[in-house]
Scaffold this motif. Structure first.
Motif, PDB file in Angstrom:
ATOM      1  N   GLY A 276       0.909  -1.236  -0.221  1.00 39.49           N
ATOM      2  CA  GLY A 276       0.089   0.059  -0.163  1.00 39.49           C
ATOM      3  C   GLY A 276       0.939   1.116   0.185  1.00 39.49           C
ATOM      4  N   ASP A 277       2.151   1.181   0.067  1.00 41.22           N
ATOM      5  CA  ASP A 277       3.050   2.238  -0.016  1.00 41.22           C
ATOM      6  C   ASP A 277       3.016   3.133  -1.196  1.00 41.22           C
ATOM      7  N   PHE A 278       2.731   2.534  -2.310  1.00 42.32           N
ATOM      8  CA  PHE A 278       2.710   3.160  -3.426  1.00 42.32           C
ATOM      9  C   PHE A 278       1.830   4.290  -3.683  1.00 42.32           C
ATOM     10  N   ILE A 279       0.790   4.409  -2.711  1.00 46.08           N
ATOM     11  CA  ILE A 279      -0.091   5.528  -2.612  1.00 46.08           C
ATOM     12  C   ILE A 279       0.543   6.628  -2.694  1.00 46.08           C
ATOM     13  N   LYS A 280       1.923   6.818  -1.945  1.00 51.66           N
ATOM     14  CA  LYS A 280       2.271   8.242  -1.558  1.00 51.66           C
ATOM     15  C   LYS A 280       2.786   8.664  -3.079  1.00 51.66           C
ATOM     16  N   TYR A 281       3.040   7.937  -4.126  1.00 52.08           N
ATOM     17  CA  TYR A 281       3.570   8.414  -5.217  1.00 52.08           C
ATOM     18  C   TYR A 281       2.222   8.996  -6.228  1.00 52.08           C
ATOM     19  N   CYS A 282       1.169   8.765  -5.793  1.00 50.57           N
ATOM     20  CA  CYS A 282      -0.150   9.409  -6.452  1.00 50.57           C
ATOM     21  C   CYS A 282      -0.499  10.529  -5.978  1.00 50.57           C
ATOM     22  N   PHE A 283       0.040  11.233  -4.980  1.00 56.64           N
ATOM     23  CA  PHE A 283      -0.565  12.462  -4.867  1.00 56.64           C
ATOM     24  C   PHE A 283       0.420  13.613  -4.967  1.00 56.64           C
ATOM     25  N   ARG A 284       1.611  13.451  -5.655  1.00 56.96           N
ATOM     26  CA  ARG A 284       2.610  14.384  -6.080  1.00 56.96           C
ATOM     27  C   ARG A 284       2.259  15.010  -7.252  1.00 56.96           C
ATOM     28  N   PRO A 285       2.424  16.405  -7.518  1.00 56.97           N
ATOM     29  CA  PRO A 285       2.141  17.008  -8.756  1.00 56.97           C
ATOM     30  C   PRO A 285       3.225  16.919  -9.922  1.00 56.97           C
ATOM     31  N   ILE A 286       3.908  15.665 -10.057  1.00 59.27           N
ATOM     32  CA  ILE A 286       4.835  15.582 -10.945  1.00 59.27           C
ATOM     33  C   ILE A 286       4.452  14.066 -11.646  1.00 59.27           C
ATOM     34  N   ASN A 287       4.881  13.714 -12.663  1.00 61.56           N
ATOM     35  CA  ASN A 287       4.677  12.439 -13.410  1.00 61.56           C
ATOM     36  C   ASN A 287       4.931  11.348 -12.593  1.00 61.56           C
TER      37      ASN A 287
END
Length: 271
Positions: A102-113
Motif C-alpha cells: 500500500g506504500d505506492f499510494i504516496k506516489y499518487c499525490f505528488r504534482p509530478i509524473n
C-alpha cells in the motif's frame, strides 16, 4: 502546450532528478563496502561471460558464420545496452512490494509524473561497472574487426545502442506493471529478466521458432543482435535493424502507457 512550456517542464524534471540522484548516491556511499563488493561481483560475472566465449571458440572457429570477435562485440554491445535499465529503472523490482504493502499510494499525490517520480528514486550505481566492462569489450573486439572508426560509425553506434536499450527497458516496465493486475508479477519479472541472457547471442543461430519468438513476441533479439548489425555487417543490414530505433521508441511508449494505466487503476488497498 507551447515549446517554452515544454522546455520549462524538462528543466524542472532535470532539476528534480539531480536533487534526488544526489541524495540517493549519498545514501549509497555511506555503505561503501556493500558498493565495492556488489560492483566487484557484477564485473566478475561479466568476466565469466567473457571467458566462456574464449573457451567456446577454442573448440569452434565460428558459430553459424559468427567469429569470436564478432561474438565479443555482440556481448559488449548487449552489456552497454542493458546498463540503462539497471541504472535508471532498477526500482521496477520494488514496484510489486510497494503495491502490495500500500506504500505506492504516496506516489499518487505528488504534482509530478508518477512514472518519473517512482523511477528517479533509485539509481543503481554498480551498473556503471557493467557499462565500463561492456565498453571495454566493444573496444577490444573492434580492434580485431575490420570496422572503420569514423564520426558517422560512432554516431550510428550511439543511436543503435540507445535503441537497443529501449527494448529491455520496455520489457521490464511492462513486466513490472503486471503487479497492478496480478499477484504473480514477481515471476513475470524474473522470467523476462532471464531472457536477457539470450541477447548476447545472434538470433540466426536459433531455429525458426525461437528467431520468431525473440523477434516478435519477446523482442530480446533487438537488445543487441539487430541493432549491432548496423555496425558489424554494414553490407547486409536487414530492415528490422534500420527500423530498430523507431520500433524501440514504440515499444517503450507502449510499456510506459501500460505502466501508467496500471498506476491510475491503483486504489491503495495493498494486499
Amino acid at each position: 502546450m507551447n515549446t517554452t512550456q515544454k522546455k520549462r517542464d524538462l528543466k524542472f524534471y532535470m532539476s528534480i532528478y539531480k536533487k534526488i540522484l544526489i541524495q540517493d548516491l549519498k545514501s549509497k556511499m555511506s555503505y561503501r563496502a556493500d558498493f565495492i563488493i556488489s560492483t566487484f561481483g557484477m564485473v566478475l560475472t561479466n568476466v565469466v561471460g567473457f571467458v566462456s566465449f574464449y573457451i567456446l571458440f577454442q573448440n569452434f572457429p565460428s558459430i553459424n558464420g559468427w567469429s569470436y570477435y564478432e561474438m565479443l562485440f555482440l556481448y559488449g554491445f548487449s552489456l552497454v545496452a542493458l546498463t540503462p535499465v539497471q541504472c535508471l529503472f532498477d526500482n521496477n523490482w520494488n514496484l510489486r512490494f510497494q503495491v502490495l504493502s500500500g506504500d505506492f499510494i504516496k506516489y499518487c499525490f505528488r504534482p509530478i509524473n508518477i512514472f518519473f517520480y517512482f523511477m528517479s528514486e533509485i539509481f543503481d550505481i554498480k551498473g556503471l561497472g557493467q557499462l565500463a566492462f561492456g565498453i571495454g569489450t566493444i573496444v577490444f573486439a573492434w580492434m580485431h574487426l575490420d570496422i572503420p572508426v569514423t564520426p558517422v560509425v560512432l554516431i550510428k553506434l550511439a543511436i543503435y545502442l540507445f535503441a537497443a536499450s529501449l527494448f529491455m527497458i520496455a520489457i521490464m516496465n511492462a513486466s513490472a506493471a503486471t503487479c497492478f493486475y496480478t499477484l504473480g508479477s514477481g515471476y513475470v519479472m524474473v522470467i523476462m529478466f532471464r531472457f536477457k541472457d539470450f541477447a548476447k547471442y545472434p538470433a540466426n543461430i536459433f531455429n525458426a521458432f525461437f528467431r520468431f519468438f525473440f523477434t516478435f513476441i519477446i523482442p530480446i533479439a533487438f537488445v543487441a543482435y539487430y541493432p549491432s548489425l548496423v555496425i558489424l555487417r554494414p553490407d547486409s543490414i536487414p530492415l528490422l535493424s534500420w527500423l530498430s530505433p523507431l520500433i524501440g521508441l514504440f515499444f517503450f511508449y507502449l510499456s510506459y502507457k501500460f505502466w501508467i494505466h496500471g498506476a491510475k487503476k491503483y486504489n491503495g488497498t495493498g494486499s
